[in-house]
Design a protein around this motif. Sequence first.
Motif, PDB file in Angstrom:
ATOM      1  N   LEU A  48       0.873  -1.460   0.286  1.00  0.00           N
ATOM      2  CA  LEU A  48       0.151   0.270  -0.078  1.00  0.00           C
ATOM      3  C   LEU A  48       0.567   1.384  -0.096  1.00  0.00           C
ATOM      4  N   LEU A  49       0.957   1.990  -1.048  1.00  0.00           N
ATOM      5  CA  LEU A  49       1.432   2.903  -1.248  1.00  0.00           C
ATOM      6  C   LEU A  49       1.295   4.358  -1.488  1.00  0.00           C
ATOM      7  N   VAL A 204       2.970  -1.051   4.196  1.00  0.00           N
ATOM      8  CA  VAL A 204       2.384   0.127   3.894  1.00  0.00           C
ATOM      9  C   VAL A 204       4.086   0.909   3.866  1.00  0.00           C
ATOM     10  N   THR A 205       4.034   1.682   3.109  1.00  0.00           N
ATOM     11  CA  THR A 205       5.249   2.499   3.244  1.00  0.00           C
ATOM     12  C   THR A 205       4.567   3.689   1.752  1.00  0.00           C
ATOM     13  N   HIS A 206       5.542   5.011   2.338  1.00  0.00           N
ATOM     14  CA  HIS A 206       5.487   5.811   1.372  1.00  0.00           C
ATOM     15  C   HIS A 206       6.943   6.360   0.430  1.00  0.00           C
ATOM     16  N   ASP A 207       7.683   4.873   0.357  1.00  0.00           N
ATOM     17  CA  ASP A 207       9.415   4.619  -0.343  1.00  0.00           C
ATOM     18  C   ASP A 207       8.094   4.090  -1.465  1.00  0.00           C
ATOM     19  N   GLN A 208       8.370   4.917  -2.567  1.00  0.00           N
ATOM     20  CA  GLN A 208       8.198   4.633  -4.012  1.00  0.00           C
ATOM     21  C   GLN A 208       9.463   3.374  -4.184  1.00  0.00           C
ATOM     22  N   PHE A 247       4.007  10.654  -9.516  1.00  0.00           N
ATOM     23  CA  PHE A 247       3.803   9.270  -8.358  1.00  0.00           C
ATOM     24  C   PHE A 247       4.415   8.721  -8.223  1.00  0.00           C
ATOM     25  N   ILE A 248       4.793   7.803  -9.811  1.00  0.00           N
ATOM     26  CA  ILE A 248       6.159   7.122  -9.612  1.00  0.00           C
ATOM     27  C   ILE A 248       7.017   7.525 -10.047  1.00  0.00           C
ATOM     28  N   GLY A 249       8.353   7.025  -9.840  1.00  0.00           N
ATOM     29  CA  GLY A 249       9.120   7.756 -10.348  1.00  0.00           C
ATOM     30  C   GLY A 249       9.029   9.547 -10.653  1.00  0.00           C
ATOM     31  N   GLU A 250      10.441   9.743 -11.738  1.00  0.00           N
ATOM     32  CA  GLU A 250      10.386  10.675 -11.711  1.00  0.00           C
ATOM     33  C   GLU A 250       9.576  10.751 -13.594  1.00  0.00           C
TER      34      GLU A 250
END
Length: 374
Positions: A48-49, A204-208, A247-250
């Motif tokens: 869960l991001l 659970v993480t906020h670190d993609q 949200f994911i990557g550059e």
Amino acid sequence: MAQTVFEPWNDPEAKPLIQFKGVTKRFGDFTAIDNQTFDIYEREFFALLGPSGCGKTTMMRMLAGFEKPTEGTILLGGQDMAPIPPNKRAVNMMFQSYALFPHLSVWENIAFGLKRDGKPKDVIAARVDEMLKLTRLQQFARRKPHQISGGQRQRVALARSLAKAPKLLLLDEPMGALDAKLRQATQFELMDIQEKTGTTFVIVTHDQEEAMTVASRVAVMDHGRIIQADTPANIYEMPNSVYVADFIGEVTIIPGKAHKRGNGYDIAFAEGQPTLHSETDAALDNGQTCYLALRPEKVSISAEKPADRTNTVQGRIIDIAYLGNLSTYHVQLPNGQMIKAQAANTRRLSRRDFSWEDTVWLSWTDTAAVLLKG
């Protein structure tokens, strides 16, 4: 022998271990989880991001039994979890702080839950030894938590959580306290342990980067909703929205207007700028607002205009982010649009081709960008 791909979510016969059915959670007037229906399968490593406050921790606390849904049901193995108290669920939770008992040894910490359940001594000893072996902590068994490193404490917490053989293990930001190098090593350890035990993990993480490394599927959340749940590769290469792409990557997001041509669309994005083209299966109306999501590694940077590509634009290098193995160039077009391009640093610094303020050409193939609806 060809290895079978683990994709139970694509198998109509596969029965989910966890089912969220129309789950809503409100705290007063605030809706933390907004009418969510999704499945998690056995042996999955599900992430869960999302940013702080998106509802991922509430989702996890409902799985653990610390919170009850306001509406809807959560099933574990087909059974409604609402009436089952947290300590009676086949679920264990590993907290961010690890919550180890400081006065107990590593061995005693791991044995704690088994002792509380009144298991026979020989069963406890065998299980603790198994967990010590699994987490490579045999030589630290007699030490207290303060006598071991942060990474080792994390493994003790993991061993303690797995000792009771839960069907489901919940991990709340489990690597938040570790430094970058140790975190990376621990991610692979975690995947290895999850595979060996066959336990379903929900993290659970906020670190993609963490989510993309460890998970079989990633659920990207925003405002109490899962925006997209898919494999890391699909989330990155085929985002379903500007939010997920961003949200994911550059990424560079180029807004424009789409006009059907051939097996894709021409995109007019700025006056005086060339029309771009994107091949896509997406169906858009003529003249519809759209967004091109373009990953920097898919953009080529050159001093001369490439003759063989439809998508070519000229701009000026405003910024260079040097990341050792590669550099990201921030290139500004005459209309102010910024585009990021990445190039591998195969040469020594003194031999590099481009510097600040240089005028360069950027180009990409017709399939490089993802065309998203406005």
